[in-house]
Design an enzyme around this catalytic site. Sequence first.
Site, PDB file in Angstrom:
ATOM      1  N   ASP A 101      -0.275 -67.081 -11.745  1.00  7.19           N
ATOM      2  CA  ASP A 101      -1.560 -67.155 -11.044  1.00  7.19           C
ATOM      3  C   ASP A 101      -2.702 -67.136 -12.057  1.00  7.19           C
ATOM      4  O   ASP A 101      -2.538 -66.662 -13.184  1.00  7.19           O
ATOM      5  CB  ASP A 101      -1.724 -65.952 -10.104  1.00  7.19           C
ATOM      6  CG  ASP A 101      -0.694 -65.946  -8.987  1.00  7.19           C
ATOM      7  OD1 ASP A 101      -0.145 -67.021  -8.685  1.00  7.19           O
ATOM      8  OD2 ASP A 101      -0.439 -64.846  -8.445  1.00  7.19           O
TER       9      ASP A 101
HETATM   10  N1  URA Z   1       4.029 -63.037  -8.929  1.00  8.89           N
HETATM   11  C1  URA Z   1       2.746 -63.146  -8.544  1.00  8.89           C
HETATM   12  O1  URA Z   1       2.361 -62.638  -7.498  1.00  8.89           O
HETATM   13  N2  URA Z   1       1.903 -63.810  -9.351  1.00  8.89           N
HETATM   14  C2  URA Z   1       2.265 -64.360 -10.528  1.00  8.89           C
HETATM   15  O2  URA Z   1       1.445 -64.945 -11.241  1.00  8.89           O
HETATM   16  C3  URA Z   1       3.613 -64.228 -10.915  1.00  8.89           C
HETATM   17  C4  URA Z   1       4.476 -63.559 -10.098  1.00  8.89           C
END
Ligand code: URA
Length: 233
Positions: A101
């Site tokens: 993310d």
């Molecule tokens: N899980 C999440 O919620 N976000 C990420 O970036 C990676 C794993």
Amino acid sequence: MRLDQYIANSSELSRKDARRVIMGGRVSVNGARCKSARAHVGERDEIMLDDRLLTLPGDLYLMMNKPVGVISATTDSSQPTALDLLPADLSRHVHIAGRLDKDTTGLLLLTSDGQWSHLVTSPRRDCPKTYRVQLAEPLAPEARGQLEHGILLKDASKPTLPAKVTMRSQKEIDLTISEGRYHQVKRMLAAVGNHVEGLHRLQIGAIALDPALAPGQYRRLTEEEINSVTDPA
Ligand code: URA
């Protein structure tokens, strides 16, 4: 390998021409000019001829310490992407193997090898990924049990695979999961009544984020790291 050999292997120059450009002060190794053709360089070194990055032929395998605010995409007209952090000679060849993310930091793998990235991300391989998670609330023992047992996420048809939880403090855990569902860590913690305030990926399979990499920095993977990703079939 010797620097003149590296240049001959990674450019159109002969070994003799390579020695000439080295003596002429046109070559740098990891940012410092190098005038010795006998200098030893390896896969982790960055070799530049004038302002051109020289890479050995074959596939590229990189790890990056993704900074916050950078998206895991190849191009985006409005936001900085992880590929924008690489020199053009590298970014034009690679794609991301396992996104993070925008607000998640840490280990991002990039490669030109489609088969390899498929192995990294394939659900069939159940490749474990470890995240350091900062929590809004202390993790209750029942919540820890639920994470370790597997939980049914909203809109999911089957529970998550059992996760491993290591308590670092009441509000900081290392969480290892073997799947890669959308926003999985944030959704798992939300499902047990908590909230993720910070998320940092430490490891994918046997590949650990190199602590020498500052946010935004990258390096080539070693042969051992590349070969640690294998087909279970
Ligand atoms: N899980 C999440 O919620 N976000 C990420 O970036 C990676 C794993």
